[in-house]
Write a protein that holds these residues in place. Structure first.
Motif, PDB file in Angstrom:
ATOM      1  N   ALA A  27       0.813  -1.221   0.000  1.00  0.00           N
ATOM      2  CA  ALA A  27       0.000   0.000   0.000  1.00  0.00           C
ATOM      3  C   ALA A  27       0.845   1.269   0.000  1.00  0.00           C
ATOM      4  CB  ALA A  27      -0.939  -0.001   1.206  1.00  0.00           C
ATOM      5  N   ALA A  28       1.991   1.256   0.679  1.00  0.00           N
ATOM      6  CA  ALA A  28       2.812   2.465   0.735  1.00  0.00           C
ATOM      7  C   ALA A  28       3.354   2.830  -0.643  1.00  0.00           C
ATOM      8  CB  ALA A  28       3.961   2.277   1.723  1.00  0.00           C
ATOM      9  N   ILE A  29       3.786   1.815  -1.392  1.00  0.00           N
ATOM     10  CA  ILE A  29       4.286   2.077  -2.746  1.00  0.00           C
ATOM     11  C   ILE A  29       3.140   2.493  -3.657  1.00  0.00           C
ATOM     12  CG2 ILE A  29       5.364   1.018  -4.776  1.00  0.00           C
ATOM     13  CD1 ILE A  29       7.064  -0.661  -2.877  1.00  0.00           C
ATOM     14  N   VAL A  30       1.983   1.855  -3.504  1.00  0.00           N
ATOM     15  CA  VAL A  30       0.813   2.252  -4.287  1.00  0.00           C
ATOM     16  C   VAL A  30       0.462   3.716  -4.019  1.00  0.00           C
ATOM     17  CG1 VAL A  30      -1.668   1.896  -4.621  1.00  0.00           C
ATOM     18  CG2 VAL A  30      -0.132  -0.070  -4.460  1.00  0.00           C
ATOM     19  N   ALA A  31       0.419   4.099  -2.752  1.00  0.00           N
ATOM     20  CA  ALA A  31       0.069   5.477  -2.395  1.00  0.00           C
ATOM     21  C   ALA A  31       1.062   6.467  -2.974  1.00  0.00           C
ATOM     22  CB  ALA A  31       0.005   5.615  -0.872  1.00  0.00           C
ATOM     23  N   ASP A  32       2.334   6.176  -2.802  1.00  0.00           N
ATOM     24  CA  ASP A  32       3.395   7.057  -3.295  1.00  0.00           C
ATOM     25  C   ASP A  32       3.273   7.251  -4.797  1.00  0.00           C
ATOM     26  OD1 ASP A  32       5.969   8.356  -2.366  1.00  0.00           O
ATOM     27  OD2 ASP A  32       6.754   7.112  -3.991  1.00  0.00           O
TER      28      ASP A  32
ATOM     29  N   GLY B 291      -1.947   4.590   6.638  1.00  0.00           N
ATOM     30  CA  GLY B 291      -0.840   3.849   7.222  1.00  0.00           C
ATOM     31  C   GLY B 291      -0.957   2.357   7.031  1.00  0.00           C
ATOM     32  N   SER B 292      -1.791   1.923   6.058  1.00  0.00           N
ATOM     33  CA  SER B 292      -1.973   0.494   5.842  1.00  0.00           C
ATOM     34  C   SER B 292      -0.904  -0.068   4.944  1.00  0.00           C
ATOM     35  CB  SER B 292      -3.347   0.239   5.211  1.00  0.00           C
ATOM     36  OG  SER B 292      -3.408   0.849   3.932  1.00  0.00           O
ATOM     37  N   GLY B 293      -0.786  -1.387   4.927  1.00  0.00           N
ATOM     38  CA  GLY B 293       0.159  -2.042   4.040  1.00  0.00           C
ATOM     39  C   GLY B 293       1.572  -1.963   4.554  1.00  0.00           C
ATOM     40  N   SER B 294       2.502  -2.365   3.680  1.00  0.00           N
ATOM     41  CA  SER B 294       3.912  -2.384   4.050  1.00  0.00           C
ATOM     42  C   SER B 294       4.704  -1.545   3.086  1.00  0.00           C
ATOM     43  CB  SER B 294       4.440  -3.824   4.037  1.00  0.00           C
ATOM     44  OG  SER B 294       4.279  -4.378   2.744  1.00  0.00           O
ATOM     45  N   GLY B 295       5.950  -1.313   3.413  1.00  0.00           N
ATOM     46  CA  GLY B 295       6.826  -0.533   2.552  1.00  0.00           C
ATOM     47  C   GLY B 295       7.167   0.783   3.186  1.00  0.00           C
ATOM     48  N   ARG B 296       8.056   1.511   2.549  1.00  0.00           N
ATOM     49  CA  ARG B 296       8.515   2.802   3.058  1.00  0.00           C
ATOM     50  C   ARG B 296       7.399   3.825   3.012  1.00  0.00           C
ATOM     51  NH1 ARG B 296      13.536   4.745   3.753  1.00  0.00           N
ATOM     52  NH2 ARG B 296      14.406   2.910   2.741  1.00  0.00           N
ATOM     53  N   PRO B 297       7.289   4.695   4.037  1.00  0.00           N
ATOM     54  CA  PRO B 297       6.258   5.721   4.014  1.00  0.00           C
ATOM     55  C   PRO B 297       6.339   6.561   2.752  1.00  0.00           C
ATOM     56  CG  PRO B 297       7.291   5.634   6.166  1.00  0.00           C
ATOM     57  CD  PRO B 297       8.081   4.735   5.274  1.00  0.00           C
ATOM     58  N   SER B 298       5.160   7.010   2.294  1.00  0.00           N
ATOM     59  CA  SER B 298       5.103   7.726   1.027  1.00  0.00           C
ATOM     60  C   SER B 298       5.946   8.975   1.041  1.00  0.00           C
ATOM     61  CB  SER B 298       3.640   8.092   0.731  1.00  0.00           C
ATOM     62  OG  SER B 298       3.549   8.890  -0.402  1.00  0.00           O
ATOM     63  N   CYS B 299       6.762   9.102   0.003  1.00  0.00           N
ATOM     64  CA  CYS B 299       7.584  10.304  -0.162  1.00  0.00           C
ATOM     65  C   CYS B 299       6.835  11.330  -0.995  1.00  0.00           C
ATOM     66  CB  CYS B 299       8.905   9.937  -0.846  1.00  0.00           C
ATOM     67  SG  CYS B 299       9.999  11.330  -1.134  1.00  0.00           S
ATOM     68  N   ALA B 300       6.290  10.888  -2.124  1.00  0.00           N
ATOM     69  CA  ALA B 300       5.573  11.819  -2.982  1.00  0.00           C
ATOM     70  C   ALA B 300       4.359  12.384  -2.278  1.00  0.00           C
ATOM     71  CB  ALA B 300       5.151  11.120  -4.276  1.00  0.00           C
ATOM     72  N   ALA B 301       3.727  11.607  -1.423  1.00  0.00           N
ATOM     73  CA  ALA B 301       2.534  12.081  -0.736  1.00  0.00           C
ATOM     74  C   ALA B 301       2.849  13.235   0.195  1.00  0.00           C
ATOM     75  CB  ALA B 301       1.890  10.941   0.054  1.00  0.00           C
ATOM     76  N   ARG B 302       4.100  13.386   0.572  1.00  0.00           N
ATOM     77  CA  ARG B 302       4.488  14.511   1.412  1.00  0.00           C
ATOM     78  C   ARG B 302       5.046  15.668   0.599  1.00  0.00           C
ATOM     79  NH1 ARG B 302       7.032  10.282   4.095  1.00  0.00           N
ATOM     80  NH2 ARG B 302       9.060  11.091   3.444  1.00  0.00           N
ATOM     81  N   SER B 303       5.191  15.468  -0.715  1.00  0.00           N
ATOM     82  CA  SER B 303       5.845  16.502  -1.525  1.00  0.00           C
ATOM     83  C   SER B 303       5.226  16.538  -2.898  1.00  0.00           C
ATOM     84  CB  SER B 303       7.345  16.206  -1.643  1.00  0.00           C
ATOM     85  OG  SER B 303       7.569  14.917  -2.159  1.00  0.00           O
ATOM     86  N   THR B 304       4.001  17.072  -2.977  1.00  0.00           N
ATOM     87  CA  THR B 304       3.285  17.074  -4.230  1.00  0.00           C
ATOM     88  C   THR B 304       3.077  18.480  -4.731  1.00  0.00           C
ATOM     89  OG1 THR B 304       1.157  17.184  -3.119  1.00  0.00           O
ATOM     90  CG2 THR B 304       2.020  14.997  -3.576  1.00  0.00           C
ATOM     91  N   GLY B 305       2.743  18.563  -6.027  1.00  0.00           N
ATOM     92  CA  GLY B 305       2.370  19.837  -6.594  1.00  0.00           C
ATOM     93  C   GLY B 305       3.558  20.725  -6.867  1.00  0.00           C
ATOM     94  N   PRO B 306       3.310  21.888  -7.490  1.00  0.00           N
ATOM     95  CA  PRO B 306       4.384  22.778  -7.876  1.00  0.00           C
ATOM     96  C   PRO B 306       5.278  23.215  -6.735  1.00  0.00           C
ATOM     97  CG  PRO B 306       2.304  23.425  -8.886  1.00  0.00           C
ATOM     98  CD  PRO B 306       1.988  22.340  -7.902  1.00  0.00           C
TER      99      PRO B 306
END
Length: 203
Positions: A133-138, A170-185
């Motif tokens: 899920a973390a990779i999917v979200a990212d 916060g579901s699933g496994s993998g590294r916490p989303s990076c893009a989800a914290r740094s989106t848009g212009p």
């Protein structure tokens, strides 16, 4: 700092390489990008010497992410593109999916939005089947941003918000989303921010 000190007393090469990756993540998070890059390149050298391809893919994804965090898009592409070809025979490995996610993000930062969407789709197919899920979200966030900048703002916003929502669970496994914290212009390198308007509804 503790991790860097631990490196001086760790004899095991594999453990030392993992400590280098963790030290690099801490350095990047505090803006010490040169230190992060140095640690990750050392980790890569160590993992290649050990012969652990999965660990090499993981460290390469981390190096690409660190370079993008430092707004060094061209350098990130030079690292990620050959690595994606190198590990194409391991499509079901989480580290390889993460590497692909960073390649998609680098393409998006480089304004190659169509390619970012294509790479994202390949990552999403593999990551969803593996329930990562973390990779999917990212990757959804990366794809949504690329869609918006490619003129598909409504679709892009829906995909982006879906990724952010998934990251927030916060579901699933993998590294916490990076893009989800740094989106848009606002999160993009300065050279790309001036050439795009903010996707409708993201402000």
């Amino acid at each position: 700092m503790f991790l860097e000190q631990a490196l001086t007393v760790t004899p095991d090469r594999s453990e030392a390489a993992e400590l280098l990756e963790r030290a690099a993540e801490a350095a990047s998070a505090t803006g010490r990008h040169e230190t992060a890059e140095r640690h990750l390149r050392a980790a890569l050298d160590a993992q290649r010497a050990i012969g652990d391809r999965r660990a090499v893919a993981r460290a390469t994804a981390a190096l690409g992410r660190a370079l993008l965090s430092a707004y060094r898009t061209a350098d990130a592409l030079r690292v990620l593109e050959p690595a994606a070809a190198e590990f194409a025979d391991l499509p079901d490995e989480p580290a390889v999916m993460a590497l692909g996610g960073q390649l998609a993000r680098a393409c998006m930062f480089a304004d190659d939005h169509r390619r970012a969407i294509d790479v994202s789709d390949r990552v999403l197919e593999a990551a969803e089947r593996a329930d990562l899920a973390a990779i999917v979200a990212d990757t959804l966030v990366t794809k949504g941003t690329a869609l918006a900048f490619d003129g598909r703002a409504t679709e892009g916003l829906a995909v982006l918000l879906g990724g952010q929502s998934l990251a927030g669970t916060g579901s699933g496994s993998g590294r916490p989303s990076c893009a989800a914290r740094s989106t848009g212009p606002a999160s993009r390198p300065a050279g790309t921010r001036e050439r795009h308007s903010r996707p409708h509804g993201t402000g």
